[in-house]
Design an enzyme around this catalytic site. Sequence first.
Site, short mmCIF file in Angstrom:
data_model
loop_
_atom_site.label_atom_id
_atom_site.label_comp_id
_atom_site.label_asym_id
_atom_site.label_seq_id
_atom_site.Cartn_x
_atom_site.Cartn_y
_atom_site.Cartn_z
CB SER A 1 5.94 -3.03 1.08
OG SER A 1 7.35 -2.99 1.16
CG HIS B 1 7.75 -2.97 -2.32
ND1 HIS B 1 7.66 -1.90 -1.46
CD2 HIS B 1 7.22 -2.54 -3.49
CE1 HIS B 1 7.10 -0.87 -2.08
NE2 HIS B 1 6.82 -1.25 -3.31
CG ASP C 1 5.12 2.03 -3.85
OD1 ASP C 1 4.53 2.78 -4.65
OD2 ASP C 1 5.72 1.00 -4.19
#
EC number: 3.1.1.61
Length: 349
Positions: free
Chosen positions: A166, A193, A294
Amino acid sequence: MTPSYSILITSSSFFMREIFKSIFADEEKYSVKIIKDIPDKLDGVSNFNACILELDSDSKDQKYELVKKIIQSYQIPVIIITEAGSDREILHLSRNEEELLFFIEKPSVRFGIMDIKGFQSVLLSKIEEILRYVLTRSKKEHLNQQDFTMLHGQICPKKAIVIGSSTGGIAPLRSIIANFTPKSSLVIFVVQHLPPSFIKTFVQRLSLISKLKVKVAEDDDVVTSGLIFVISPMLSFKLKKVSQNGKPPMITISLQSQTREVKTLSIIDKVMDEVSTFFRENTIGIILSGMGNDGLKGAACIRERGGLVIAQDPSSASMYGMPSEVIRAGLANEILSVDKISLYFASKT
């Protein structure tokens, strides 16, 4: 040794032409012709298995027109050497034609020294990729199971890697991807992401530095060894097994738009869960820089099924939230810096 493949290389730079000469000097399986410019009428181009064009800003539009003609007229794969990102869109190629187009970054310069060896490694790997994925396939309109296996390696790869990242994860991800070498039994899934509108550009930039073929994951794609699939965070990802009338089954990708109801698992978690369901102990999960957690549930799924989890060393991460959560939960088999992750796969895969 008689050369197996012929390659046409064009560059307006004398220096780059000399670099190409040195790269192919000891490559006996390639017959290489290096010229300054390709004739507008493309005389003799059809005699080659592949073309390499160095792109310069002064003749960019003209070179792109030549590329389009070569691909559409002769179905010959083209590698473009460029300083900038790829401009696939302006060529207006069909999906099948786009599979014949590749981009590589020009040799980088660091502390005044040009990285010729790094460029050579990427270029030769990209040529091998072309020979493996494109040359035979471009001559066949329809493929049966045996043809597909011959061109793409194993229908069902033996090992799968899922890389989740991310915020702050793009730089380490690029470094890791650049160091993967072609393996006949390996498939890689990448979840970064990013807004959906950035995914295509992201894939193009990864393709510039990757020795493996990189593509946006699409519905009904066959999970094939030697490929890197980039998955959009806004899609619900599933794998399914497809029977082949008595032949070994294939694994394909199923994608659907996310709804609020199915967001109980974030996308990295979901991909790791789904991939480890199919590949079990042959799954490797890598958690890179990012905020939040995540990948935590996904890492747990991989470990439960006997797979391996690698977390980026938080001290080397721009955002240490995601790898730290995995480490804190005791799910990381290895805690490594980005450089050591690359070295790990060089020795293990």
